[in-house]
Scaffold this motif. Structure first.
Motif, PDB file in Angstrom:
ATOM      1  N   PRO A 255       0.860  -1.209  -0.010  1.00 48.19           N
ATOM      2  CA  PRO A 255       0.077   0.115   0.012  1.00 48.19           C
ATOM      3  C   PRO A 255       0.975   1.122  -0.043  1.00 48.19           C
ATOM      4  O   PRO A 255       1.941   1.437   0.431  1.00 48.19           O
ATOM      5  CB  PRO A 255      -0.720  -0.164   1.406  1.00 48.19           C
ATOM      6  N   PRO A 256       0.394   2.572  -0.705  1.00 49.73           N
ATOM      7  CA  PRO A 256       1.148   3.668  -0.452  1.00 49.73           C
ATOM      8  C   PRO A 256       1.430   4.130   0.992  1.00 49.73           C
ATOM      9  O   PRO A 256       0.692   3.960   1.657  1.00 49.73           O
ATOM     10  CB  PRO A 256       0.234   4.622  -1.225  1.00 49.73           C
ATOM     11  N   ARG A 257       2.620   4.526   0.988  1.00 49.25           N
ATOM     12  CA  ARG A 257       3.077   5.158   2.278  1.00 49.25           C
ATOM     13  C   ARG A 257       3.717   6.610   1.893  1.00 49.25           C
ATOM     14  O   ARG A 257       4.487   6.866   1.060  1.00 49.25           O
ATOM     15  CB  ARG A 257       4.295   4.445   3.051  1.00 49.25           C
ATOM     16  N   PRO A 258       3.599   7.633   2.835  1.00 55.89           N
ATOM     17  CA  PRO A 258       3.961   9.159   2.617  1.00 55.89           C
ATOM     18  C   PRO A 258       5.712   9.174   2.509  1.00 55.89           C
ATOM     19  O   PRO A 258       6.313   8.233   3.376  1.00 55.89           O
ATOM     20  CB  PRO A 258       3.541   9.684   3.805  1.00 55.89           C
ATOM     21  N   ASN A 259       5.985   9.636   1.440  1.00 60.11           N
ATOM     22  CA  ASN A 259       7.440   9.741   1.388  1.00 60.11           C
ATOM     23  C   ASN A 259       8.457   8.646   0.943  1.00 60.11           C
ATOM     24  O   ASN A 259       9.683   8.799   1.704  1.00 60.11           O
ATOM     25  CB  ASN A 259       7.954  10.623   2.430  1.00 60.11           C
ATOM     26  N   GLU A 260       7.904   7.490   0.548  1.00 63.11           N
ATOM     27  CA  GLU A 260       8.761   6.393   0.534  1.00 63.11           C
ATOM     28  C   GLU A 260       9.567   6.660  -0.626  1.00 63.11           C
ATOM     29  O   GLU A 260       9.359   7.656  -1.633  1.00 63.11           O
ATOM     30  CB  GLU A 260       7.895   5.252   0.005  1.00 63.11           C
ATOM     31  N   PRO A 261      10.833   6.233  -0.754  1.00 58.22           N
ATOM     32  CA  PRO A 261      12.007   6.416  -1.759  1.00 58.22           C
ATOM     33  C   PRO A 261      11.597   5.445  -2.992  1.00 58.22           C
ATOM     34  O   PRO A 261      10.738   4.693  -2.658  1.00 58.22           O
ATOM     35  CB  PRO A 261      13.013   6.231  -1.212  1.00 58.22           C
ATOM     36  N   GLN A 304      12.943  -2.136 -13.963  1.00 57.80           N
ATOM     37  CA  GLN A 304      11.755  -1.880 -13.227  1.00 57.80           C
ATOM     38  C   GLN A 304      11.740  -0.822 -12.205  1.00 57.80           C
ATOM     39  O   GLN A 304      12.797  -0.974 -11.388  1.00 57.80           O
ATOM     40  CB  GLN A 304      11.325  -3.323 -12.320  1.00 57.80           C
ATOM     41  N   TRP A 305      10.782   0.147 -12.577  1.00 57.53           N
ATOM     42  CA  TRP A 305      10.775   1.443 -11.535  1.00 57.53           C
ATOM     43  C   TRP A 305       9.569   1.032 -10.531  1.00 57.53           C
ATOM     44  O   TRP A 305       8.536   1.022 -10.975  1.00 57.53           O
ATOM     45  CB  TRP A 305      10.785   2.581 -12.195  1.00 57.53           C
ATOM     46  N   LYS A 306       9.938   1.282  -9.476  1.00 51.31           N
ATOM     47  CA  LYS A 306       8.493   0.991  -8.460  1.00 51.31           C
ATOM     48  C   LYS A 306       8.696   2.189  -7.490  1.00 51.31           C
ATOM     49  O   LYS A 306       9.618   2.401  -6.691  1.00 51.31           O
ATOM     50  CB  LYS A 306       8.947  -0.564  -7.633  1.00 51.31           C
ATOM     51  N   SER A 307       7.481   2.892  -7.505  1.00 52.75           N
ATOM     52  CA  SER A 307       7.377   4.026  -6.429  1.00 52.75           C
ATOM     53  C   SER A 307       6.008   3.678  -5.631  1.00 52.75           C
ATOM     54  O   SER A 307       5.130   3.683  -6.137  1.00 52.75           O
ATOM     55  CB  SER A 307       7.337   5.298  -7.233  1.00 52.75           C
ATOM     56  N   THR A 308       6.472   3.559  -4.336  1.00 55.84           N
ATOM     57  CA  THR A 308       5.272   3.241  -3.276  1.00 55.84           C
ATOM     58  C   THR A 308       4.874   4.428  -2.659  1.00 55.84           C
ATOM     59  O   THR A 308       3.964   4.299  -1.715  1.00 55.84           O
ATOM     60  CB  THR A 308       5.526   2.058  -2.575  1.00 55.84           C
ATOM     61  N   ALA A 309       5.221   5.481  -2.947  1.00 57.57           N
ATOM     62  CA  ALA A 309       5.122   6.964  -2.186  1.00 57.57           C
ATOM     63  C   ALA A 309       3.677   7.270  -2.425  1.00 57.57           C
ATOM     64  O   ALA A 309       3.228   7.200  -3.420  1.00 57.57           O
ATOM     65  CB  ALA A 309       5.929   7.790  -2.672  1.00 57.57           C
ATOM     66  N   SER A 310       3.154   7.684  -1.486  1.00 62.22           N
ATOM     67  CA  SER A 310       1.706   8.353  -1.486  1.00 62.22           C
ATOM     68  C   SER A 310       1.608   9.340  -2.647  1.00 62.22           C
ATOM     69  O   SER A 310       2.536  10.277  -2.585  1.00 62.22           O
ATOM     70  CB  SER A 310       1.143   8.765  -0.182  1.00 62.22           C
ATOM     71  N   GLY A 311       0.777   9.427  -3.637  1.00 64.72           N
ATOM     72  CA  GLY A 311       0.671  10.541  -4.519  1.00 64.72           C
ATOM     73  C   GLY A 311       1.626  10.143  -5.643  1.00 64.72           C
ATOM     74  O   GLY A 311       1.386  10.930  -6.824  1.00 64.72           O
ATOM     75  N   ASP A 312       2.612   9.146  -5.541  1.00 62.67           N
ATOM     76  CA  ASP A 312       3.324   8.882  -6.639  1.00 62.67           C
ATOM     77  C   ASP A 312       3.496   7.236  -6.707  1.00 62.67           C
ATOM     78  O   ASP A 312       4.493   6.739  -6.808  1.00 62.67           O
ATOM     79  CB  ASP A 312       4.998   9.500  -6.282  1.00 62.67           C
ATOM     80  N   TYR A 313       2.296   6.618  -6.941  1.00 57.83           N
ATOM     81  CA  TYR A 313       2.095   5.203  -6.597  1.00 57.83           C
ATOM     82  C   TYR A 313       1.936   4.681  -8.137  1.00 57.83           C
ATOM     83  O   TYR A 313       1.006   4.918  -8.887  1.00 57.83           O
ATOM     84  CB  TYR A 313       0.964   4.983  -5.915  1.00 57.83           C
ATOM     85  N   VAL A 314       3.176   3.971  -8.539  1.00 56.32           N
ATOM     86  CA  VAL A 314       3.326   3.630  -9.926  1.00 56.32           C
ATOM     87  C   VAL A 314       4.272   2.462 -10.094  1.00 56.32           C
ATOM     88  O   VAL A 314       5.212   2.634  -9.319  1.00 56.32           O
ATOM     89  CB  VAL A 314       3.793   4.780 -10.798  1.00 56.32           C
ATOM     90  N   MET A 315       4.119   1.635 -10.908  1.00 56.61           N
ATOM     91  CA  MET A 315       4.955   0.700 -11.418  1.00 56.61           C
ATOM     92  C   MET A 315       5.367   0.923 -12.880  1.00 56.61           C
ATOM     93  O   MET A 315       4.643   0.962 -13.666  1.00 56.61           O
ATOM     94  CB  MET A 315       4.268  -0.622 -11.172  1.00 56.61           C
ATOM     95  N   GLY A 316       6.733   0.996 -12.863  1.00 56.38           N
ATOM     96  CA  GLY A 316       7.486   1.348 -14.223  1.00 56.38           C
ATOM     97  C   GLY A 316       7.946  -0.157 -14.734  1.00 56.38           C
ATOM     98  O   GLY A 316       8.691  -0.704 -14.041  1.00 56.38           O
ATOM     99  N   LEU A 317       7.640  -0.410 -16.166  1.00 54.56           N
ATOM    100  CA  LEU A 317       8.227  -1.554 -16.775  1.00 54.56           C
ATOM    101  C   LEU A 317       8.923  -1.008 -17.911  1.00 54.56           C
ATOM    102  O   LEU A 317       8.463  -0.285 -18.813  1.00 54.56           O
ATOM    103  CB  LEU A 317       7.170  -2.495 -17.526  1.00 54.56           C
ATOM    104  N   GLU A 318      10.417  -1.173 -17.871  1.00 52.49           N
ATOM    105  CA  GLU A 318      11.078  -0.319 -19.117  1.00 52.49           C
ATOM    106  C   GLU A 318      12.310  -1.103 -19.790  1.00 52.49           C
ATOM    107  O   GLU A 318      13.231  -1.102 -19.246  1.00 52.49           O
ATOM    108  CB  GLU A 318      12.059   0.707 -18.092  1.00 52.49           C
ATOM    109  N   PRO A 319      11.577  -1.652 -20.957  1.00 57.90           N
ATOM    110  CA  PRO A 319      12.722  -2.251 -21.825  1.00 57.90           C
ATOM    111  C   PRO A 319      13.316  -1.312 -22.395  1.00 57.90           C
ATOM    112  O   PRO A 319      12.918  -0.170 -22.892  1.00 57.90           O
ATOM    113  CB  PRO A 319      11.799  -2.875 -22.851  1.00 57.90           C
ATOM    114  N   ALA A 320      14.609  -1.476 -22.739  1.00 57.94           N
ATOM    115  CA  ALA A 320      15.816  -0.381 -23.210  1.00 57.94           C
ATOM    116  C   ALA A 320      16.710  -0.985 -24.052  1.00 57.94           C
ATOM    117  O   ALA A 320      17.055  -2.303 -23.946  1.00 57.94           O
ATOM    118  CB  ALA A 320      16.184   0.285 -22.057  1.00 57.94           C
ATOM    119  N   ASN A 321      17.491  -0.268 -24.790  1.00 56.12           N
ATOM    120  CA  ASN A 321      18.707  -0.715 -25.434  1.00 56.12           C
ATOM    121  C   ASN A 321      19.754  -0.305 -24.727  1.00 56.12           C
ATOM    122  O   ASN A 321      21.154  -0.248 -25.249  1.00 56.12           O
ATOM    123  CB  ASN A 321      18.817  -0.353 -26.766  1.00 56.12           C
TER     124      ASN A 321
END
Length: 368
Positions: A255-261, A304-321
């Protein structure tokens, strides 16, 4: 391990709209509607207020699948929903057009709105940097480059009703680079997939860096504490010490938590013999998922980018070269990915909605 093969020909080629296991032909569909716009369309739009004022886009409706391609921002996909359920993350600025912050170092965070995905490149990805006195902005310039030579079409091809967008982006500088991206986005009525085909051509008379990262951003309500990431990962490494303490739970979303890195993980993915692989996010509570198919020969890195911070709650999937460590890392290692003069590289991605327990279970079987 097995993978569902992607159709590499002109379109998905499903042949028919399918409903309840039955095939429905063009004639049967047209017998029940006055216009196909009742079911599927592409409509150009211009936003008229706030930070998005003047932003041109295309609303695409494919039955229960809806999304918006942003014509003024690399034809990247912003909104994305299925059966009214939102799949994408939208950052605090909300829907946003081009701004003075786009290429100003860390200030670029004020112009990163998220959306389903944005295209990071072409001279740099990830953090801003300076190499030999030249500044490279955060996530590069492609993500805010307007498209030109745009076309939007919806038409029958046999019993397939195709919806197709095309556009061209150019990243160029006097005495500098001249990289052209020609992008097509295609979906077929009755299917739950979107195919993106990118062709990058170097029209300069010298080799140029071509660093690319496709930054997919999944958000609530598809993303919540019951969602998890599904990857055919053979090895996982944290980007930094902060991420290391959460490495064992990389697939989970608390769950989201305030100010999580934020946490970032680098994954090595298994592939089929042709190099095809995937990344997915599933939410079994609501019976939906999102699968991203790509080829590792074209995009050998996956972050994989993972932000569990409240208000910035997002999962990033990032294929790249290129690596998440960006331009300085590759300059030091002598491994900057480059495109020769007048050479072309082609990259394809397939975005697929998973609907129901059976499709989610089928995805899990691809890990075996």
């Amino acid at each position: 391990m097995s993978f569902i093969q992607q159709n590499q020909t002109g379109h998905f080629g499903a042949g028919y709209h399918r409903k309840g296991g039955l095939t429905v032909t063009r004639q049967e569909i047209l017998s029940k509607v006055g216009s196909m716009q009742q079911l599927a369309y592409i409509r150009p739009v211009t936003h008229r207020e706030g930070l998005a004022s003047g932003l041109d886009g295309y609303l695409v409706k494919n039955g229960e699948l809806c999304f918006e391609a942003l014509g003024d921002k690399c034809l990247d996909i912003g909104d994305f929903s299925y059966k009214g359920v939102n799949f994408h993350f939208l950052a605090k600025p909300g829907l946003i057009g081009r701004t003075p912050y786009d290429t100003h170092g860390q200030e670029a965070q004020r112009s990163i709105m998220g959306g389903l995905f944005f295209t990071s490149g072409a001279e740099n990805i990830c953090a801003p940097c300076t190499v030999e006195g030249k500044h490279y902005p955060m996530h590069g310039r492609l993500r805010t480059t307007p498209s030109q030579h745009r076309t939007a079409d919806a038409f029958w091809d046999g019993d397939n009703y195709l919806l197709k967008l095309c556009g061209e982006m150019r990243e160029a500088e006097l005495f500098g680079e001249n990289i052209v991206l020609r992008r097509s986005i295609e979906t077929v009525f009755g299917e739950k997939s979107v195919r993106i085909c990118d062709e990058f051509t170097n029209e300069a008379f010298r080799s140029e860096p071509l660093m690319l990262l496709y930054h997919f951003n999944l958000g609530y309500p598809l993303l919540d504490e019951t969602a998890r990431v599904v990857l055919p990962a053979s090895e996982t490494c944290p980007r930094d010490e902060i991420s290391r303490s959460h490495q064992d739970a990389w697939s989970e979303m608390p769950p989201p938590r305030p100010n999580e890195p934020e946490y970032v993980f680098l994954h090595s993915l298994k592939t089929d013999p042709e190099g095809n692989t995937f990344a997915a996010l599933i939410n079994e509570k609501i019976g939906l998922g999102f699968k991203l198919g790509f080829n590792q020969r074209q995009l050998p890195y996956f972050m994989q980018w993972k932000s569990t911070a409240s208000g910035d709650y997002v999962m990033g999937l990032e294929p790249a070269n290129s690596s998440v460590y960006g331009r300085p890392y590759h300059e030091k290692e002598g491994t900057v990915h480059r495109l020769g003069a007048f050479e072309t590289e082609r990259i394809e991605l397939t975005l697929t909605v998973l609907d129901g327990a059976q499709e989610i279970d089928t995805l899990k079987q691809e890990l075996l």
